[in-house]
Write an enzyme that holds these catalytic residues in place. Structure first.
Site, PDB file in Angstrom:
ATOM      1  N   ASP A   1       0.855  -1.182   0.000  1.00  0.00           N
ATOM      2  CA  ASP A   1       0.000   0.000   0.000  1.00  0.00           C
ATOM      3  C   ASP A   1       0.893   1.235   0.000  1.00  0.00           C
ATOM      4  O   ASP A   1       1.950   1.212   0.631  1.00  0.00           O
ATOM      5  CB  ASP A   1      -0.826  -0.033   1.295  1.00  0.00           C
ATOM      6  CG  ASP A   1      -2.232   0.499   1.130  1.00  0.00           C
ATOM      7  OD1 ASP A   1      -2.815   0.275   0.061  1.00  0.00           O
ATOM      8  OD2 ASP A   1      -2.740   1.109   2.087  1.00  0.00           O
TER       9      ASP A   1
ATOM     10  N   TYR B   1       2.370   4.868   1.139  1.00  0.00           N
ATOM     11  CA  TYR B   1       2.367   5.642   2.375  1.00  0.00           C
ATOM     12  C   TYR B   1       1.190   6.620   2.347  1.00  0.00           C
ATOM     13  O   TYR B   1       0.833   7.142   1.292  1.00  0.00           O
ATOM     14  CB  TYR B   1       3.666   6.412   2.523  1.00  0.00           C
ATOM     15  CG  TYR B   1       4.910   5.566   2.615  1.00  0.00           C
ATOM     16  CD1 TYR B   1       5.084   4.666   3.668  1.00  0.00           C
ATOM     17  CD2 TYR B   1       5.928   5.665   1.665  1.00  0.00           C
ATOM     18  CE1 TYR B   1       6.244   3.901   3.772  1.00  0.00           C
ATOM     19  CE2 TYR B   1       7.078   4.896   1.759  1.00  0.00           C
ATOM     20  CZ  TYR B   1       7.228   4.015   2.807  1.00  0.00           C
ATOM     21  OH  TYR B   1       8.361   3.261   2.905  1.00  0.00           O
TER      22      TYR B   1
ATOM     23  N   PHE C   1       8.084   1.481  -0.900  1.00  0.00           N
ATOM     24  CA  PHE C   1       9.125   1.724   0.106  1.00  0.00           C
ATOM     25  C   PHE C   1       9.815   3.081  -0.048  1.00  0.00           C
ATOM     26  O   PHE C   1      10.503   3.530   0.862  1.00  0.00           O
ATOM     27  CB  PHE C   1      10.183   0.612   0.122  1.00  0.00           C
ATOM     28  CG  PHE C   1       9.684  -0.698   0.637  1.00  0.00           C
ATOM     29  CD1 PHE C   1       9.450  -0.893   1.990  1.00  0.00           C
ATOM     30  CD2 PHE C   1       9.424  -1.753  -0.236  1.00  0.00           C
ATOM     31  CE1 PHE C   1       8.980  -2.099   2.475  1.00  0.00           C
ATOM     32  CE2 PHE C   1       8.954  -2.974   0.230  1.00  0.00           C
ATOM     33  CZ  PHE C   1       8.727  -3.148   1.591  1.00  0.00           C
TER      34      PHE C   1
ATOM     35  N   HIS D   1       8.936  -9.409   6.494  1.00  0.00           N
ATOM     36  CA  HIS D   1       8.866  -7.991   6.132  1.00  0.00           C
ATOM     37  C   HIS D   1       9.926  -7.205   6.914  1.00  0.00           C
ATOM     38  O   HIS D   1      10.218  -7.533   8.066  1.00  0.00           O
ATOM     39  CB  HIS D   1       7.468  -7.455   6.441  1.00  0.00           C
ATOM     40  CG  HIS D   1       7.159  -6.154   5.780  1.00  0.00           C
ATOM     41  ND1 HIS D   1       7.542  -4.936   6.304  1.00  0.00           N
ATOM     42  CD2 HIS D   1       6.508  -5.883   4.618  1.00  0.00           C
ATOM     43  CE1 HIS D   1       7.134  -3.973   5.501  1.00  0.00           C
ATOM     44  NE2 HIS D   1       6.502  -4.519   4.465  1.00  0.00           N
TER      45      HIS D   1
END
Length: 224
Positions: A64, A66, A77, A186
């Site tokens: 998703d 930010y 990222f 993760h």
């Protein structure tokens, strides 16, 4: 949403005429017209603009965008210059330091990776401000699954980095024996010590690329 005009365009064209995409397009248009949505509209497809299909060497799958101001710009990222580096990316940088000796940069702007063939793909490409996961199950997942299938079909060797349960659930789609699939927890602070630290995915990626006659990726993000 600005059109994708490079070699992704022909591959993705069949998606645009499907009912789910027409519904998604209408939904996204209404959302941008009435709410604060990230990333900015012109940045939604940056992963495709910056990493043409013929350049893809490595795929990193996020979940998703930010959802706070000044962060999302269409690459998973990655954040815009001048924005604090998010915790997961801090941990990615720590692993890069331990794996390849890269210094920890003062920014989280990953465009350098994208331009070298790292497809930084979020499964969902938009989000409402301050509302994580607010655009999930609206159609983006079907679109980005199509993207993964397109990359899977490429004959040249490509590395898929699957970090965390969400990304690892895409593994069933990766059926091409030419490719390398690397899995780890993760890099978020909640799970990074369960095996992301020490995974050495960056050196393994470069070793695989070099062994197949491709240029390695320069993972060092420079200070700004």
């Amino acid at each position: 949403m600005p059109p994708i005009t490079n070699d992704w365009a022909a591959e993705l064209k069949p998606e645009y005429s499907k009912p789910y995409y027409r519904e998604l397009f209408q939904f996204i248009g209404q959302e941008y017209a009435t709410k604060t949505i990230y990333p900015p509209g012109d940045d939604i497809f940056n992963a495709f603009h910056l990493t043409p299909l013929h350049n893809v060497k490595c795929v990193i799958i996020g979940q998703d965008p930010y959802h706070e101001p000044g962060q999302a710009h269409g690459l998973c990222f990655s954040v815009k210059p001048g924005t604090e580096v998010p915790p997961s990316l801090v941990n990615i940088y720590k692993e890069l330091h331990d794996d390849l000796g890269c210094y920890i940069p003062n920014n989280g702007y990953l465009v350098k990776w994208a331009k070298q063939g790292v497809l930084l793909l979020n499964a969902v490409l938009t989000v409402r401000a301050h509302q994580a996961a607010s655009h999930q199950n609206k159609g983006w997942e079907q679109f980005t699954d199509a993207v993964i299938n397109i990359v899977n079909k490429q004959d040249r060797p490509i590395v898929f980095l699957l970090w965390g349960g969400f990304a690892r659930r895409k593994k069933y789609m990766l059926t091409n024996p030419n490719h390398l699939i690397l899995e780890a927890p993760h890099p978020s602070p909640l799970s990074v010590y369960r095996g992301f630290f020490g995974c050495k995915h960056f050196s393994q990626t470069n070793d695989f690329l070099v062994s197949h006659g491709a240029e390695p990726i320069d993972w060092q993000i420079e200070n700004i």
